[in-house]
Design a protein around this motif. Structure first.
Motif, short mmCIF file in Angstrom:
data_model
loop_
_atom_site.label_atom_id
_atom_site.label_comp_id
_atom_site.label_asym_id
_atom_site.label_seq_id
_atom_site.Cartn_x
_atom_site.Cartn_y
_atom_site.Cartn_z
N ALA A 31 -69.09 -8.47 -2.28
CA ALA A 31 -68.40 -8.09 -0.81
C ALA A 31 -69.51 -8.51 0.19
O ALA A 31 -70.56 -8.29 0.42
CB ALA A 31 -68.89 -6.27 -1.18
N VAL A 32 -68.76 -9.08 1.18
CA VAL A 32 -69.22 -9.68 2.09
C VAL A 32 -68.35 -9.61 3.37
O VAL A 32 -66.93 -9.86 3.07
CB VAL A 32 -69.58 -11.22 2.01
N PRO A 33 -68.84 -9.63 4.68
CA PRO A 33 -67.88 -9.57 5.76
C PRO A 33 -67.07 -10.77 5.64
O PRO A 33 -67.43 -11.66 5.46
CB PRO A 33 -68.79 -9.39 6.96
N GLN A 34 -65.76 -10.52 6.45
CA GLN A 34 -64.84 -11.66 6.78
C GLN A 34 -65.53 -12.68 7.50
O GLN A 34 -66.19 -12.23 8.57
CB GLN A 34 -63.72 -11.24 7.37
N GLY A 35 -65.41 -14.13 7.12
CA GLY A 35 -66.02 -15.26 7.99
C GLY A 35 -67.23 -15.40 7.42
O GLY A 35 -67.95 -16.37 8.06
#
Ligand SMILES: [Zn+2]
Length: 281
Positions: A184-188
């Protein structure tokens, strides 16, 4: 970290720290000359045989490099034992059985997935089949490059939100097991190559997997990165370990932003979490 970690009193700790700093990356990629007695489902073996040896695994001939290095893996549903035969340069044959350690495969319920991606309309079936065949084709490549030998680094840093092999139930509908690891990582978020390689597939918009990149690490080992929002490399490009290859996203069949990292030995899907250098958290 303990307060006295670097104090003179902990010279043992200091020596260990220096040892780890000097040897860490090399240790991660260390290659055994012995076959393991046991291999986990989804696990990879990297072994160094006598140069000039031949290797058969489960009746199939396996690529052995000029330096004797060879790799093979056990799929999620492999029960073993794996019959391994080594024929050394002098003709001497060694037969070994590698036991396969079974794993638990919990069920993951994934809800809120766009229905059209769980059971795509028939009109899209041909497109999906064509796209999946193109990805499958590049996994058959068997380059004589040993980019995997230096070990692997995480492509992004984040919480594991989906594990390899877990049975997946999308919107209540049982589907194929999860083929890789979700982080899970933020978009971009910049996605880095976990090992050097050559880009063998790069498409911004596949129906199920969205922005998709495959990196070939040699000897049939390849990484795939899915749901990307932006691709920073093109097919045929040589990339180094740690190089930014894409930005993460939430394209294709997803419920939120994450990076899916899949790892293959040819058509056999392996668990990225078991790779050299990727320690289980
Ligand atoms: Zn995934």
């Amino acid at each position: 970290m303990p307060r006295n970690w670097l104090s003179p009193a902990s010279s043992g700790g200091l020596a260990l720290l220096i040892f780890l700093l000097l040897c860490g990356p090399a240790l991660a990629g260390a290659v055994s000359t012995d076959l393991p007695g046991t291999l986990s489902q989804g696990g990879l073996v990297v072994v160094r045989l006598k140069p000039g040896s031949r290797l058969d695994v489960a009746g199939k001939s396996v690529h052995v490099g000029d330096d004797g290095v060879a790799v093979f893996g056990a799929g999620r549903d492999e029960h073993g034992p794996l019959a391994v035969a080594i024929v050394e340069p002098d003709g001497q044959r060694r037969d070994t059985l590698i036991a396969i350690a079974p794993r638990d495969w919990p069920i993951e319920y994934v809800n809120g997935v766009p229905p059209a991606t769980v059971n795509p309309p028939p009109a899209l079936a041909a497109r999906i089949e064509r796209e999946q065949a193109a990805v499958t084709a590049v996994r058959n490549r068997d380059d004589d490059r040993e980019d995997f030998l230096s070990g692997f680094i995480w492509p992004v840093q984040g919480r594991i939100s989906g594990r390899f092999g877990n049975q997946r139930v999308y919107n209540g509908d049982p589907k194929a097991p999860h083929s890789g690891m979700d982080i899970a990582v933020p978009q971009g978020t910049p996605v880095r190559a976990p090992a050097a390689g050559i880009v063998t597939f790069a498409q911004p918009d596949l129906y199920l997997t969205g922005g998709t990149i495959v990196v070939d690490h040699g000897f049939g080992l390849s990484s795939n990165f899915l749901h990307l929002s932006k691709l920073e490399v093109t097919v045929g490009q040589r990339i180094s370990r740690g190089q930014i290859i894409a930005l993460s996203g939430m394209t294709g069949r997803v419920t939120g932003p994450h990076l899916h990292w899949g790892f293959n030995w040819f058509g056999v899907r392996l668990d990225p979490l078991l790779l050299p250098g990727i320690a289980s958290p």
